[in-house]
Design an enzyme around this catalytic site. Structure first.
Site, PDB file in Angstrom:
ATOM      1  N   SER A   1       0.856  -1.182   0.000  1.00 37.35           N
ATOM      2  CA  SER A   1       0.000   0.000   0.000  1.00 37.35           C
ATOM      3  C   SER A   1       0.895   1.235   0.000  1.00 37.35           C
ATOM      4  O   SER A   1       1.788   1.333  -0.821  1.00 37.35           O
ATOM      5  CB  SER A   1      -0.962  -0.027   1.191  1.00 37.35           C
ATOM      6  OG  SER A   1      -1.887   1.043   1.099  1.00 37.35           O
ATOM      7  N   THR A   2       0.709   2.152   0.952  1.00 43.51           N
ATOM      8  CA  THR A   2       1.473   3.398   0.977  1.00 43.51           C
ATOM      9  C   THR A   2       2.977   3.123   1.017  1.00 43.51           C
ATOM     10  O   THR A   2       3.453   2.391   1.878  1.00 43.51           O
ATOM     11  CB  THR A   2       1.065   4.249   2.196  1.00 43.51           C
ATOM     12  OG1 THR A   2      -0.345   4.356   2.226  1.00 43.51           O
ATOM     13  CG2 THR A   2       1.684   5.629   2.121  1.00 43.51           C
TER      14      THR A   2
ATOM     15  N   HIS B   1      -2.345  -0.939  -3.590  1.00 50.63           N
ATOM     16  CA  HIS B   1      -3.483  -0.039  -3.422  1.00 50.63           C
ATOM     17  C   HIS B   1      -3.253   1.219  -4.265  1.00 50.63           C
ATOM     18  O   HIS B   1      -2.337   1.999  -3.994  1.00 50.63           O
ATOM     19  CB  HIS B   1      -3.648   0.365  -1.950  1.00 50.63           C
ATOM     20  CG  HIS B   1      -3.999  -0.767  -1.053  1.00 50.63           C
ATOM     21  ND1 HIS B   1      -3.839  -0.719   0.319  1.00 50.63           N
ATOM     22  CD2 HIS B   1      -4.509  -1.999  -1.320  1.00 50.63           C
ATOM     23  CE1 HIS B   1      -4.244  -1.873   0.851  1.00 50.63           C
ATOM     24  NE2 HIS B   1      -4.648  -2.660  -0.125  1.00 50.63           N
TER      25      HIS B   1
ATOM     26  N   MET C   1      -0.240   1.049   5.348  1.00 51.75           N
ATOM     27  CA  MET C   1      -1.034   1.247   6.546  1.00 51.75           C
ATOM     28  C   MET C   1      -2.185   0.247   6.566  1.00 51.75           C
ATOM     29  O   MET C   1      -2.708  -0.126   5.522  1.00 51.75           O
ATOM     30  CB  MET C   1      -1.597   2.674   6.539  1.00 51.75           C
ATOM     31  CG  MET C   1      -2.387   3.049   7.775  1.00 51.75           C
ATOM     32  SD  MET C   1      -1.380   3.075   9.281  1.00 51.75           S
ATOM     33  CE  MET C   1      -0.367   4.506   8.938  1.00 51.75           C
TER      34      MET C   1
ATOM     35  N   ASP D   1      -4.670  -5.025   5.490  1.00 50.44           N
ATOM     36  CA  ASP D   1      -4.964  -5.779   4.272  1.00 50.44           C
ATOM     37  C   ASP D   1      -3.779  -6.659   3.889  1.00 50.44           C
ATOM     38  O   ASP D   1      -2.642  -6.199   3.856  1.00 50.44           O
ATOM     39  CB  ASP D   1      -5.292  -4.817   3.125  1.00 50.44           C
ATOM     40  CG  ASP D   1      -5.732  -5.552   1.859  1.00 50.44           C
ATOM     41  OD1 ASP D   1      -6.328  -6.639   1.986  1.00 50.44           O
ATOM     42  OD2 ASP D   1      -5.483  -5.028   0.764  1.00 50.44           O
TER      43      ASP D   1
END
Length: 349
Positions: free
Chosen positions: A165-166, A191, A284, A287
């Site tokens: 993700s991030t 993401h 973060m 998931d």
């Protein structure tokens, strides 16, 4: 972090006002100042010492990307790109993330579902994530030199699965940069909103030894190729007629995301089992942790990005605490560990 201090940088007085009011809406974010161009921003960063900077790309006196590069070289701090260019100029967005921006959000347009309210919620969430990121550690960490990996050959039916993700744009690039082109197929869930994954895939394809493309439904998974889940779609793996294939669908969000890492990893656990290897990278939330645990329980080798290496040690931390990872490693070591696990599969075949 109880109160996040933000500097808003944009050449439009209207946008500066909108961003300031939007960020302050829930009380945990304080806009300590605004700047109309990078020269103004440079002075205010020194004077105000913000926790996070929001930065436009197109501005007078100095392009936002050029200013971002200077920030990361001279005084690394979390930056979230906020620009009209991020919807139609995905290339600029990818470059901003390569240069060290933590994340990006597009200014609200007529096509944005929910309009200003949805934009505000996304912006506040990304600023909160950015405030928890370890930008300075990433900027100053020296990578340990490794011998180049010569081969990643594995038995027919093997697969690599990666979720992030991030901070994942740069982490995925680092992992793929070290994986040789004879590797088994790679499936990736990062993401990212609709409209950006095609450019992300194309940019990776320019930079890494393996071929990288955006996944499409029913695509056959081939050696030496990485398949990126399209923004706003889930990616799963299925096996039909003896071949591993992509399934790309737009069913409900899972773990708050679409694409969801959990969806991808769970399908890999079910379809590929012990012939898979998997990595969960920076991001973060949680998931991917449950899906990676399913992979490990199915006999797959699993690895998480270690705390000192991850821009945001959220997803890898949850996976570690759940017992989903076989081991943890810094990002520059992950390709080597995945390849080593693949070689063991080949030796056992």
């Amino acid at each position: 972090m109880s109160n996040i201090r933000v500097l808003v940088v944009d050449d439009s007085a209207l946008i500066r006002d909108v961003l300031s009011k939007t960020l302050a809406q829930e009380g945990d974010i304080t806009v300590v100042g605004t700047a109309h161009d990078p020269l103004d921003a440079r002075d205010k960063i020194k004077a105000l010492n913000p926790d996070v900077v929001t930065l436009d790309i197109e501005m007078p006196n100095m392009n936002g990307l050029a200013f971002l590069q200077k920030i990361m070289r001279l005084r690394p701090l979390p930056v979230v790109m906020v620009s009209t260019l991020t919807t139609k100029g995905a290339s600029e967005t990818m470059l901003a993330l390569e240069l060290g921006a933590v994340d990006f959000v597009a200014k609200p347009g007529t096509e944005m579902a929910g309009g200003l309210e949805a934009f505000g919620a996304t912006l506040r969430e990304k600023v909160r994530f950015a405030a928890q990121s370890d930008v300075q550690a990433r900027a100053h960490r020296a990578q340990a030199p490794d011998l180049p990996l010569k081969t990643a050959a594995a038995p027919q039916g093997a697969l690599i699965a990666i979720g992030a993700s991030t901070g994942g744009v740069e982490a995925i690039r680092q992992v793929l940069s070290s994986i040789p082109a004879d590797c088994p197929p790679i499936v990736i869930a990062q993401h990212m909103p609709k409209g950006f994954t095609a450019r992300f895939s194309a940019r990776l394809n320019e930079l890494v030894p393996v071929r990288v493309i955006e996944a499409a439904d029913r695509m056959v998974l081939e050696r030496g190729t990485a398949y990126v889940a399209p923004g706003d779609f889930h990616l799963r793996v299925e096996k039909t007629s003896g071949q591993l294939k992509c399934r790309v669908t737009q069913d409900e969000q899972t773990s708050g995301h679409r694409p969801s890492v959990d969806v991808l990893f769970s399908s890999v656990a079910k379809v590929v089992g012990s012939m898979a290897v998997g990595a969960i990278l920076t991001g973060m939330g949680r998931d991917g942790a449950a899906g990676l645990k399913a992979m490990r329980e199915a006999g797959a080798f699993t690895i998480g990005q270690s705390q000192g290496s991850a821009l945001i040690y959220g997803m890898p931390k949850v996976a570690f605490e759940m017992g989903a990872v076989t081991e943890e490693a810094p990002v520059e070591k992950i390709a080597g560990r995945l390849v080593s696990a693949l070689m063991k599969l080949k030796a056992a075949a």
